[in-house]
Design a protein around this motif. Structure first.
Motif, PDB file in Angstrom:
ATOM      1  N   UNK A  81      36.368  26.666  87.509  1.00 40.18           N
ATOM      2  CA  UNK A  81      37.543  27.137  86.796  1.00 40.18           C
ATOM      3  C   UNK A  81      37.559  26.513  85.408  1.00 40.18           C
ATOM      4  N   UNK A  82      38.094  27.252  84.453  1.00 34.56           N
ATOM      5  CA  UNK A  82      38.371  26.669  83.158  1.00 34.56           C
ATOM      6  C   UNK A  82      39.746  26.009  83.221  1.00 34.56           C
ATOM      7  N   UNK A  83      39.939  24.906  82.533  1.00 33.77           N
ATOM      8  CA  UNK A  83      41.201  24.182  82.605  1.00 33.77           C
ATOM      9  C   UNK A  83      41.376  23.355  81.340  1.00 33.77           C
ATOM     10  N   UNK A 114      29.156  19.334  68.406  1.00 34.84           N
ATOM     11  CA  UNK A 114      30.223  20.098  69.051  1.00 34.84           C
ATOM     12  C   UNK A 114      29.883  20.230  70.537  1.00 34.84           C
ATOM     13  N   UNK A 115      29.010  21.189  70.880  1.00 37.52           N
ATOM     14  CA  UNK A 115      28.562  21.244  72.271  1.00 37.52           C
ATOM     15  C   UNK A 115      27.712  20.015  72.585  1.00 37.52           C
ATOM     16  N   UNK A 117      31.506  27.929  80.626  1.00 38.20           N
ATOM     17  CA  UNK A 117      31.341  27.570  79.226  1.00 38.20           C
ATOM     18  C   UNK A 117      32.340  26.474  78.858  1.00 38.20           C
ATOM     19  N   UNK A 118      32.015  25.601  77.914  1.00 37.17           N
ATOM     20  CA  UNK A 118      32.958  24.545  77.508  1.00 37.17           C
ATOM     21  C   UNK A 118      34.094  25.046  76.628  1.00 37.17           C
TER      22      UNK A 118
END
Length: 582
Positions: free
Chosen positions: A284-286, A156-157, A220-221
């Motif tokens: 930024x998260x996107x 996963x990660x 974080x992912x």
């Protein structure tokens, strides 16, 4: 970070109602394809803290398509929420719903360190530690990567995510009580050490500090879907500090030779980053890169969610996820996770920091923690002490479940504006004792209410490998046939069915639904060897049908429709039936 648009998906509400188990989408609880009731390896991908009997095998392959809305359903053991006046509860909590997606690239190396995959083996991905002394060259880093990740094991990660976590100094402002956190082999008390994970235990490539704390202080992912708070007053805090809405920083350093970017830094703040010659970068998260945008877009607005806890009418905890739109239209490989964070009220869960940790000098406690392991209490009976069963690793604790890897694809050739509602199957084959802590078979949503202009996508996934000694080889099998009334247990014929009024659904579609996808049509002139006329006879209990069914997208006219599964509806105590209201 300018060539991206930021899209806020986070929704926050108060939960009205210790383990946490996903029913839909099916939670893995670290299972792969074990033929046993218990999982083989609780460290395979993540730390669940759950009972080993939980989880579902990943489904056998089928060409399942994505839909616009998916009903997420789960159970959590200890409950949370309520209020102090009429429904007090004994703990604080939140439930954090997140997902992680990446482009599905068929040309990716099978043993790469970043591609989300289920894996055939139940083993944990290996990890080779970095050298005791930095700096490590880019060449040696690449060698460690190749030696670590394996194509046959779940991921996963990414490997890089854990390697960065292993090296980076932990947040020493966090409360650790009386737990003695260790150091990594380089002498750093890094982010792999937390109060819940004071030793060097590793679960897949998960970063323990990111798992145990929300909101996390570092990029974080994972992308937030919703935070279900124990108290509505916390919603603004979670919204403001979600990585969906605000930036978080990371120290970016380069290799001394070649100038390539490192995926890690040992420092966790801007000041030390500058001292090391690095650059502190805000991220930024996107959802995905949007090359046509050169500035940050206005975040999407908030919308009210539909969360129903364990209510008086017995509806399980659930949340309707509006699956995001990816502008590229690329097929995505994704995973979903739910985290259940709980803490007691024996200390202030939001105001207790490292200032309240136990302090020692020369192995002597000079300042106790606000809570201590297995304390003795005086109940006033001539000083008679009693010991409490209190583990400071668990007074603030994170439980977790995750789906297996799944795909999100472009919508089928239907109206681009119509809402598509998912109709799925949950549960395992067997009675309540055999399936626990999962549930028995049922449709989800069991009572689906849609508008006439909305579409329904029926599909399910199942496994041929899981065997809890119920039925033929533990097989998952389902079908969909209409019944006239929910109290009945005999399906009606196609000629007497009202569902045949579905637009684009004819006798061939009805045959697909009734046979669980085993047959594709009635006549060989329509589908050759997949027809009723030419294909081997369907076993009456669907044993030779597929475990997973890609299903179909359809629309119904205004009315009430009842349906059942012929194989798993055991008339009395196991009723696999459903109701559609248009």
């Amino acid at each position: 970070q300018t060539n991206m648009r930021r899209i806020v998906l986070l929704l926050c509400i108060a939960v009205v109602n210790c383990d946490v188990y996903l029913s839909n989408p099916r939670g893995s609880n670290n299972r792969a394809r074990e033929a046993t009731a218990t999982r083989a390896n609780g460290n395979r991908l993540f730390d669940s803290q759950n009972n080993a009997r939980g989880g579902y095998n990943y489904g056998d392959k089928t060409n399942q398509r994505s839909s616009s809305e998916l009903e997420i359903e789960w159970t959590n053991q200890h409950g949370c929420g309520g209020n102090e006046d009429t429904a007090p509860h004994k703990m604080n909590c939140n439930l954090v719903l997140q997902f992680m997606c990446q482009d599905n690239i068929n040309t990716a190396a099978p043993s790469d360190s970043i591609t989300i995959r289920n894996g055939q083996s139940t083993g944990t991905q290996p990890y080779t530690k970095p050298p005791r002394r930095d700096p490590e060259s880019e060449t040696l880093t690449n060698v460690r990567t190749r030696r670590s990740t394996r194509s046959d094991r779940g991921l996963h990660e990414s490997w890089e995510w854990y390697d960065s976590c292993y090296r980076r100094e932990r947040n020493k402002g966090l409360f650790t009580a009386d737990q003695q956190l260790k150091n990594n082999q380089a002498g750093t008390s890094s982010a792999i050490f937390t109060r819940q994970n004071p030793n060097e235990n590793r679960r897949g490539y998960e970063c323990p500090e990111e798992r145990d704390y929300y909101p996390y202080w570092h990029p974080t992912p994972w992308t937030d879907i919703a935070v279900l708070a124990h108290n509505a007053t916390m919603c603004k805090y979670y919204q403001d500090n979600s990585f969906n809405k605000r930036t978080y920083g990371e120290c970016v350093e380069t290799f001394a030779t070649g100038g390539g970017r490192k995926h890690w830094s040992t420092v966790n703040n801007a000041s030390q980053c500058t001292d090391k010659g690095g650059q502190w970068v805000d991220y930024h998260n996107y959802l995905e890169l949007a090359p046509t945008y050169t500035t940050e877009a206005t975040p999407a607005g908030w919308s009210r969610v539909n969360h129903l806890g364990n209510s008086l009418d017995g509806v399980p905890l659930n949340y309707t996820w509006k699956i995001p739109h990816f502008p590229s239209g690329n097929k995505k490989r994704c995973v979903f996770r739910i985290r259940y964070n709980i803490s007691t009220d024996d200390y202030d869960p939001f105001g207790t920091t490292s200032d309240h940790n136990q302090q020692k000098e020369n192995n002597v406690i000079i300042k106790p923690s606000v809570i201590q392991k297995n304390p003795l209490v005086d109940i006033g009976a001539d000083g008679q002490p009693l010991q409490l069963a209190l583990n400071t690793e668990q007074t603030g604790r994170t439980f977790q479940d995750r789906s297996h890897a799944f795909f999100l694809e472009q919508r089928p050739a239907v109206s681009p504006t119509a809402t598509i509602r998912n109709l799925n199957v949950r549960g395992k084959r067997g009675n309540i004792v055999q399936t626990f802590p999962a549930v028995e078979y049922d449709f989800i949503p069991k009572r689906l209410v849609v508008k006439e202009d909305e579409l329904i996508h029926i599909q399910w996934t199942g496994s041929n490998s899981h065997n809890n000694r119920e039925g033929t080889g533990g097989t998952d099998r389902h079908n969909f046939v209409e019944i006239q009334d929910p109290s009945e247990n005999f399906p009606c014929t196609y000629e007497n069915s009202t569902i045949h009024q579905i637009y684009s659904i004819d006798i061939n579609n009805a045959i697909q639904l009734a046979s669980g996808g085993y047959y594709s049509c009635e006549k060989s002139s329509d589908c050759q060897g997949q027809s009723v006329a030419r294909k081997a006879t369907l076993q009456v209990q669907l044993n030779n049908a597929h475990a997973s069914f890609a299903g179909m997208v359809f629309k119904l006219r205004k009315g009430n429709y009842h349906y059942m599964c012929t194989r798993n509806n055991n008339f009395t105590n196991r009723s696999q039936k459903g109701h559609i209201i248009v």
